[in-house]
Design a protein around this motif. Structure first.
Motif, mmCIF file in Angstrom:
data_model
loop_
_atom_site.group_PDB
_atom_site.id
_atom_site.type_symbol
_atom_site.label_atom_id
_atom_site.label_comp_id
_atom_site.label_asym_id
_atom_site.label_seq_id
_atom_site.Cartn_x
_atom_site.Cartn_y
_atom_site.Cartn_z
ATOM 1 N N VAL A 1 0.846 -1.199 0.000
ATOM 2 C CA VAL A 1 0.000 0.000 0.000
ATOM 3 C C VAL A 1 0.882 1.250 0.000
ATOM 4 C CG1 VAL A 1 -1.746 1.300 1.279
ATOM 5 C CG2 VAL A 1 -1.932 -1.184 1.099
ATOM 6 N N GLU A 2 1.937 1.234 0.786
ATOM 7 C CA GLU A 2 2.853 2.371 0.826
ATOM 8 C C GLU A 2 3.520 2.575 -0.530
ATOM 9 O OE1 GLU A 2 6.458 4.173 3.563
ATOM 10 O OE2 GLU A 2 5.867 2.094 3.840
ATOM 11 N N GLN A 3 3.877 1.467 -1.184
ATOM 12 C CA GLN A 3 4.495 1.553 -2.515
ATOM 13 C C GLN A 3 3.511 2.129 -3.535
ATOM 14 O OE1 GLN A 3 5.938 -2.394 -3.429
ATOM 15 N NE2 GLN A 3 7.907 -1.541 -4.036
ATOM 16 N N MET A 4 2.263 1.708 -3.440
ATOM 17 C CA MET A 4 1.247 2.220 -4.361
ATOM 18 C C MET A 4 1.071 3.722 -4.164
ATOM 19 S SD MET A 4 -1.523 -0.850 -4.127
ATOM 20 C CE MET A 4 -2.541 -0.457 -5.533
ATOM 21 N N TYR A 5 1.105 4.155 -2.918
ATOM 22 C CA TYR A 5 0.990 5.583 -2.620
ATOM 23 C C TYR A 5 2.182 6.356 -3.200
ATOM 24 C CZ TYR A 5 0.325 9.885 0.005
ATOM 25 O OH TYR A 5 0.143 11.191 0.350
ATOM 26 N N ALA A 6 3.369 5.801 -3.020
ATOM 27 C CA ALA A 6 4.572 6.444 -3.567
ATOM 28 C C ALA A 6 4.497 6.515 -5.092
ATOM 29 C CB ALA A 6 5.822 5.695 -3.118
ATOM 30 N N GLN A 7 3.995 5.455 -5.714
ATOM 31 C CA GLN A 7 3.866 5.451 -7.175
ATOM 32 C C GLN A 7 2.821 6.473 -7.629
ATOM 33 O OE1 GLN A 7 5.804 3.587 -9.389
ATOM 34 N NE2 GLN A 7 4.873 4.979 -10.846
#
Length: 161
Positions: free
Chosen positions: A61-67
Motif C-alpha cells: 500500500v505504501e508503494q502504491m501511494y509512492a507510485q
C-alpha cells in the motif's frame, strides 16, 4: 488552490512573452518547462511528508501511494487516481489515501466524486486542513458556493494557523 498560489496569475506574462516575436524557440521551451515543473511541484503539496507519518498496513500500500505521487508529479493524474483507488481497496482505513484521491478527482473535474470521497473524513472528525480545502474546492466545483464557504470557514476555525 492553484489560483491562490498565483500560478495562473504568472501565466499571463509568460503567455505574452511566448507570443512575442523576439522570444526564440529555446527560450520558449525553457520557460514552459520550468512553469510546468513548478506546477507539478505545487500539485504534489498534499502528498508531501505523508508517507513517514502514516501507519501503512502493508509495504504494498505504501508503494502504491509512492507510485501515485510519482505519477502525479509527471502529470499522470488519472494513473494516480487508479493507484489510489486500488490502494483504498487494499486498506480502506488509511485516511490519507481518501484525501489524496479526492484531491486528484478535483484536478480532473470530478467534483461530485471528490466530495463523496472526502465527506466521510470530515464527518468522522479526522480531517486536517487540507481535507477542508479539498472539500471546499469540490463543493465550489459543484456550484455549492455557500456550503463550500461554510466548509472552508470550519476548516479555518479548526486550524487557525
Amino acid at each position: 488552490m492553484l489560483s491562490s498560489l498565483g500560478l495562473f496569475s504568472i501565466y499571463r506574462p509568460i503567455k505574452i512573452f511566448l507570443q512575442a516575436n523576439y522570444a526564440t524557440h529555446s527560450h520558449k521551451r525553457y520557460i514552459l518547462k520550468n512553469y510546468f515543473r513548478l506546477l507539478g511541484f505545487i500539485l504534489l503539496l498534499p502528498f508531501q511528508s505523508i508517507s513517514q507519518s502514516t501507519q501503512w498496513s502493508s509495504p504494498e500500500v505504501e508503494q502504491m501511494y509512492a507510485q501515485a505521487k510519482e505519477y502525479l508529479s509527471k502529470g499522470g493524474v488519472k494513473q494516480s487516481i487508479i493507484l489510489l483507488q486500488q490502494a483504498i481497496q487494499l486498506d480502506p482505513n488509511v485516511l490519507v489515501l481518501h484525501r489524496d484521491l479526492a484531491y486528484c478527482l478535483n484536478l480532473v473535474g470530478d467534483h461530485n466524486e471528490a466530495y463523496k470521497t472526502i465527506e466521510p473524513i470530515l464527518d468522522n472528525g479526522q480531517a486536517d486542513e487540507q481535507s477542508y480545502y479539498i472539500a471546499g474546492s469540490a463543493l465550489n466545483g459543484m456550484g455549492e458556493k455557500k456550503k463550500a464557504k461554510k466548509t472552508l470557514e470550519k476548516g479555518i476555525k479548526n486550524y487557525p494557523h
